[in-house]
Design a protein around this motif. Sequence first.
Motif, mmCIF file in Angstrom:
data_model
loop_
_atom_site.group_PDB
_atom_site.id
_atom_site.type_symbol
_atom_site.label_atom_id
_atom_site.label_comp_id
_atom_site.label_asym_id
_atom_site.label_seq_id
_atom_site.Cartn_x
_atom_site.Cartn_y
_atom_site.Cartn_z
ATOM 1 N N ASP A 15 -4.717 66.669 58.263
ATOM 2 C CA ASP A 15 -5.623 65.527 58.168
ATOM 3 C C ASP A 15 -6.479 65.584 56.903
ATOM 4 O O ASP A 15 -7.547 65.000 56.835
ATOM 5 C CB ASP A 15 -6.510 65.478 59.408
ATOM 6 N N LYS A 16 -5.991 66.269 55.878
ATOM 7 C CA LYS A 16 -6.756 66.456 54.649
ATOM 8 C C LYS A 16 -7.074 65.116 53.978
ATOM 9 O O LYS A 16 -8.194 64.896 53.530
ATOM 10 C CB LYS A 16 -5.977 67.346 53.685
ATOM 11 N N GLU A 17 -6.109 64.195 53.921
ATOM 12 C CA GLU A 17 -6.336 62.913 53.260
ATOM 13 C C GLU A 17 -7.433 62.111 53.965
ATOM 14 O O GLU A 17 -8.282 61.500 53.319
ATOM 15 C CB GLU A 17 -5.043 62.113 53.208
ATOM 16 N N HIS A 18 -7.419 62.130 55.287
ATOM 17 C CA HIS A 18 -8.446 61.419 56.044
ATOM 18 C C HIS A 18 -9.823 62.032 55.787
ATOM 19 O O HIS A 18 -10.809 61.308 55.626
ATOM 20 C CB HIS A 18 -8.121 61.455 57.538
ATOM 21 N N ALA A 19 -9.892 63.352 55.731
ATOM 22 C CA ALA A 19 -11.161 64.025 55.483
ATOM 23 C C ALA A 19 -11.681 63.693 54.084
ATOM 24 O O ALA A 19 -12.881 63.452 53.901
ATOM 25 C CB ALA A 19 -10.996 65.538 55.645
ATOM 26 N N GLU A 20 -10.800 63.650 53.088
ATOM 27 C CA GLU A 20 -11.209 63.306 51.727
ATOM 28 C C GLU A 20 -11.753 61.879 51.684
ATOM 29 O O GLU A 20 -12.752 61.608 51.031
ATOM 30 C CB GLU A 20 -10.041 63.454 50.760
ATOM 31 N N THR A 21 -11.098 60.971 52.374
ATOM 32 C CA THR A 21 -11.545 59.580 52.415
ATOM 33 C C THR A 21 -12.902 59.486 53.099
ATOM 34 O O THR A 21 -13.777 58.733 52.662
ATOM 35 C CB THR A 21 -10.520 58.698 53.143
ATOM 36 N N SER A 22 -13.095 60.251 54.150
ATOM 37 C CA SER A 22 -14.365 60.240 54.872
ATOM 38 C C SER A 22 -15.510 60.738 54.001
ATOM 39 O O SER A 22 -16.638 60.276 54.124
ATOM 40 C CB SER A 22 -14.283 61.107 56.126
ATOM 41 N N ILE A 23 -15.220 61.663 53.129
ATOM 42 C CA ILE A 23 -16.244 62.187 52.226
ATOM 43 C C ILE A 23 -16.484 61.212 51.074
ATOM 44 O O ILE A 23 -17.602 61.031 50.626
ATOM 45 C CB ILE A 23 -15.839 63.578 51.694
ATOM 46 N N LEU A 24 -15.447 60.553 50.591
ATOM 47 C CA LEU A 24 -15.559 59.647 49.453
ATOM 48 C C LEU A 24 -16.259 58.334 49.818
ATOM 49 O O LEU A 24 -17.020 57.795 49.019
ATOM 50 C CB LEU A 24 -14.172 59.352 48.887
ATOM 51 N N ALA A 25 -16.031 57.820 51.002
ATOM 52 C CA ALA A 25 -16.561 56.510 51.388
ATOM 53 C C ALA A 25 -18.084 56.405 51.254
ATOM 54 O O ALA A 25 -18.576 55.443 50.656
ATOM 55 C CB ALA A 25 -16.103 56.157 52.793
#
Length: 62
Positions: A15-25
């Motif tokens: 789930d790395k991509e989802h976590a990166e998106t959650s941090i970037l948003a």
Amino acid sequence: MLPADAAAVALTGPDKEHAETSILAPHLRRSSPAHVNRLLLQQQVLAETASRRGSPMRTGAA
């Protein structure tokens, strides 16, 4: 819930991509208004400079 320093978190797993998106948003949500404000201010300064020189800016006035 993200820790205070989200950059210190190691992003691993499927789930790395989802976590990166959650941090970037949240970052984008905070920085976007500042960017838009800078562009609007720049546009206003350029329009004022052009009006002082007597040359029309791209505002529809020919």
